[in-house]
Write an enzyme that holds these catalytic residues in place. Sequence first.
Site, short mmCIF file in Angstrom:
data_model
loop_
_atom_site.label_atom_id
_atom_site.label_comp_id
_atom_site.label_asym_id
_atom_site.label_seq_id
_atom_site.Cartn_x
_atom_site.Cartn_y
_atom_site.Cartn_z
N LYS A 296 35.27 50.86 31.57
CA LYS A 296 34.30 49.83 32.04
C LYS A 296 33.14 50.71 32.20
O LYS A 296 33.11 51.84 33.14
CB LYS A 296 34.73 49.15 33.34
CG LYS A 296 33.72 48.07 34.01
CD LYS A 296 34.27 47.23 35.12
CE LYS A 296 33.11 46.31 35.67
NZ LYS A 296 33.58 45.55 36.87
N THR B 105 38.29 42.89 36.59
CA THR B 105 37.47 43.92 35.69
C THR B 105 37.48 45.36 36.32
O THR B 105 37.61 46.52 35.59
CB THR B 105 36.14 43.50 35.11
OG1 THR B 105 35.35 43.53 36.39
CG2 THR B 105 36.38 42.30 34.43
N ASP B 106 37.48 45.59 37.60
CA ASP B 106 37.36 46.79 38.20
C ASP B 106 38.23 48.04 37.61
O ASP B 106 37.88 49.09 37.36
CB ASP B 106 37.29 46.78 39.88
CG ASP B 106 35.79 46.43 40.30
OD1 ASP B 106 35.22 45.77 39.83
OD2 ASP B 106 35.74 46.70 41.51
#
Lengths: 444, 444
Positions: free
Chosen positions: B255, B176-177
Amino acid sequence: MYSKDIEDILHKKHISIGEKVLLERAEESFEGVLMPRPDAGDNNILVVKLSNGYNLGLDFRSISSIKRVGTSAETFSFPKIKMRARTGLKTVKLLYTGGTIGSRVDYATGGVYMLTKPEELLYDVPEMADIANIDVEHLMSVASEDMTYTEWQVMARKSAEAFNSGASGVIISHGTDTLHFSSAALSFMLQDLPGPVVLVGAQRSSDRGSSDAFMNLICSAHIAAHSDIAEVGTCMHASSSDDYCAFIRGTKVRKLHTSARDAFKPVNGAPIAKVNTEGNIRHLSPYTKAGKSRKVSLREGYEPRVAMLYMYPNSDSSLIDHYLDKGYKGLIIASTGLGHIPISASHPEYNWLQGVKDAVASGMVVGMTSQCLFGRVSGTVYRYGRMITDAGAIYCEDMMPEVAYVKLGWLLGNYGRKDAEKMLAANLLGEITPRTEAEWHDEV
Amino acid sequence: MYSKDIEDILHKKHISIGEKVLLERAEESFEGVLMPRPDAGDNNILVVKLSNGYNLGLDFRSISSIKRVGTSAETFSFPKIKMRARTGLKTVKLLYTGGTIGSRVDYATGGVYMLTKPEELLYDVPEMADIANIDVEHLMSVASEDMTYTEWQVMARKSAEAFNSGASGVIISHGTDTLHFSSAALSFMLQDLPGPVVLVGAQRSSDRGSSDAFMNLICSAHIAAHSDIAEVGTCMHASSSDDYCAFIRGTKVRKLHTSARDAFKPVNGAPIAKVNTEGNIRHLSPYTKAGKSRKVSLREGYEPRVAMLYMYPNSDSSLIDHYLDKGYKGLIIASTGLGHIPISASHPEYNWLQGVKDAVASGMVVGMTSQCLFGRVSGTVYRYGRMITDAGAIYCEDMMPEVAYVKLGWLLGNYGRKDAEKMLAANLLGEITPRTEAEWHDEV
């Protein structure tokens, strides 16, 4: 001041600033309140505030007729009132620093310019005079994108002086671009406050119908004069409707929209209070209470050789060397996710870990934060986090990169390296939210 | 694979993977579903999934008794089913790249490790086999913080191949980073798509009770197999409750939380659709519709000598020179507010304007974005903006800094400088929201 021609006409017709006038030219006519002319700009432009709230600038030389259609009693009254101290009201210091809240559209050029006389800030907000005796001081006229730590130091010093001279609270009018950096810096520089320091800006200049300047100033005055909060915070629109402002802790606020009036939002925390123009203050989260007898502790030291570095795919880790070469003392990395940087051996040119090791070995303090902004970083969940922790970097909990950056510069300006390292990830004044049990559990 | 000792015991007791077992040791007993042992880690650790959803690892050598308490019919059935193609189902390619969604906690060490066999990703999500024939391919095992443009190119190439081989859609499982950087890159690299490319990650590994992996994968399969969307996007939890996922355009997603399951949020736009595990897809905003006969246009060129620079108070404008010296071709400035940088003559050491002028004069493409993230930049509202525009910088409308950065690298990797300059602030595929009339009006 208007031009001599205009002044002469106004005098002849017994028209004063603040009265309702009708202006005619060619086939147009305009009715509105005659506004004072700010000192900057073409003094042949007459400014009237229309009923829709917009100011309109008209070249006096194009006007064929001007007449008064309302007396001053019906309309506004101007600075004299606000400048006159009233007995029974508290004193609030207003430090003027520039920015959109102190800007006006110049209707001659279409550009936005800054006021040269800060008292003009109050022309449009006569209500403030009923809330407190507002003592305006012109500190500087600086766009907030130009602010540096030296301006933070001036604001801190002047705020401390104001409290020492008996002010109940301080309002600092400020451009919005870096207002949250200044609010963080002042939070650290001004400790043991006896009352509130309220940073206020506007996203739209106050001669526009949609301006947020009026409400933000009025709400700020209520907080500064009548709240029992003894913290540095921001006070601006909290929603897209004009119903209330939020007072947000100076280390937990961020500008999160380029143009919306409710651009300033709390990150990793709730606002301290909401407040409306009537002066109703509702507390939403714990805060430090005011103590009149408290003496401000001013710690204005600041080390400017601290950098904030954003990590992203393909990003150049040699920037760390660049700062090492320049003798920097501290570095905040806005890393990804829970606090990660590229470590893979398969892309050595993008590997940041060696840079972090070199920096720490050279005596730099390195802090890890997340560009996610919301949430907390952790050096223990993933293997990479452990490697970064082992390299000597400090995980900065739930501080935003910007706040960790300001804090590290302040720490290194006032304490030695070892103390700075210890204090960076410790909560000094609400800038770090203590972990909940659920969070501990959540980390496997 | 479990150790030979374990396999022997299981065989003797007629216990199969996926059956419910009761394990006893000392004064404890555990009941759960026997899980397959991933290839990495100590093969003497038995893994059982408890009724609360958590996996538990128990050292086989500490177990005094193991018995079957449920048949396989009652419980899960494992990989064989999912790997068997069913007639009547569409084919979806699942490209496995690593990250938390493909990670497991190693109960022997407490650390998190990546799966070595990507099929394991489906062990826990048998429902996917009912949605589509999922054709898993192990592209790489890379933590997303290690991803670079070369990995983006591999993903783009493999996605194009999958469509050319008849897949209805592509799912890319990804850490996800930097998932939102990859989704932006793929948006530009893959044009004229016949179907959806769905990037999916998980904030918590799938052997944790609170994992978002299952729902994210199931929802992604629904979008990939059954939606008529032909865009690159992300599909993950949309709220803190487990009720639905959002499919968000790859250039409009970021994010915004380090650990929450609903970390991926749309910025300056609405999600394209919401989708639940039942396969109900509700469209929320306009999108490009699928066209089966369309042929993917793969443009995988990428210029890595592009940088993204964050501006902040006291920030060092000499970084622009650093990149000039290194022969960089492009620069995205994450500036403040509407797109401002320090220009004041009173702090020449922090003045960024000269750097921008030098960069443009040297042939760099310089784009202006805002670190506010939300909202649009403008080079015309304030005097500073006009000066920056005059210096040759390009205002990037409502693109996030990250998206403008990825776009500029892609433009310079596929087009000449002049075209790149023209296309940077033009909307190619939904990465820029057209201005509304209200916005035009709003700019005085």
